[in-house]
Scaffold this active site. Sequence first.
Site: not given
Length: 436
Positions: A289, A401
């Site tokens: 994140r 990610r």
Amino acid sequence: MIDIKVLREDPERVKASQRARGADESLVDQILSADSARRTALSHFEELRSQQKSVSKQVGAAMGQLNAARKRGEDVTALEQQAEQARTDAAALAAQVKSLEAQATEQSATFETLLKKVGNLIIDGVPAGGEDDYTVREVVGSPTEFDFEPLDHLALGERLAAIDMERGAKVGGSRFYFLTGVGARLELGLLQMGLAFAVEHGFTPMITPSLVRPDIMTGAGFLDEHADEVYRLEADDLYLTGTSEVALAGYHADEIIDLSQGPRRYVGWSTCYRREAGSHGKDTRGIIRVHQFQKLEMFVYCDPAQAEAEHERLLGWEREMLAKIEVPYRIIDTAAGDLGNPAARKFDCEAWVPTQGRYRELTSTSNCTTYQARRLNTRFRTDEGKSEIVATLNGTLATTRWLVAILENHQQADGSVRVPAALAPFVGEDVLKPVS
């Protein structure tokens, strides 16, 4: 935004969608009331404006009679009085028209504001509830097991000299990072593989702007409920996008596009920015994140009648990409309360992250039906030549990610990481080795 005709004709359907989202269903009645007030105000305005045109003609006729009488040398006292009265009546009517126009504008603004608060109508079968109420559609592969103690992606990334969070924080603050050496090559290779895959399947590659105007950000549906997650450059009144979906949604704004050859499919490569407001304390370790990342995003314009089938195709392409990186994952049907306002349905593909012992989102694909295009006035011609609102859809093909899943699932006992076979040619390495 949703079609006001649907709300007028079937308000209970809209209320049911709002309930499933956990949203305010009283908005429906508020909108219907505002719609009625708006239409009444517009009707009165149009009626009085019509009278104004008639009175203007009367003023013109009175002035014509007065001028003609003057030329003939006649007594014009009575005509002057008539002309003056006509001008007075016209001025009073003009003031009324102006007042009614302002009322109609205000009522319309109230109506538009309320209508934009309503999320897209969810598609039948979407589970009701919030973040934890998804349904698992499919599980692909089994969770990765090791005969050694696995490292998390950051520890691996540091050993490989691939991720530098410390210097990222020094330069940009928390949730920033550097991808270095093989880390940069791994990300670029992943994105290049995704781009080649998209082109192979007929997508047009796009490098999109990362800054957009407020009307585009609003039109894409990103300034309604989650405006606090978006970076704004106040001095320029521009917004940093968190996905190329925003720019691609605005690409054909105020256009009638040709869909006679089928859906328009674009794949956007962009740097994405997210404030991650409200995520304090969540995923602070590593690159799960972060505030800035790279993303390859599919975006489609199509006939609304084809949207659900196109949604399945987007999910299928995401599955093919995940197969290329050889990680176990599951597909979830996201619950209504966890959908953004533009989405009528969203499927997430979540990869297994060994050190967390759980699945984490890698891709999502959303069917936004006509919600975004209605705001952005993007249309197409039907076979009958009629202009109608298009449907828009989006789906992830690769992001930064993904490195988390690749590193953790393909790590080896010596701290090296095997590069998936399909990805290796784009990275230039079969194995990423620790740097002493």
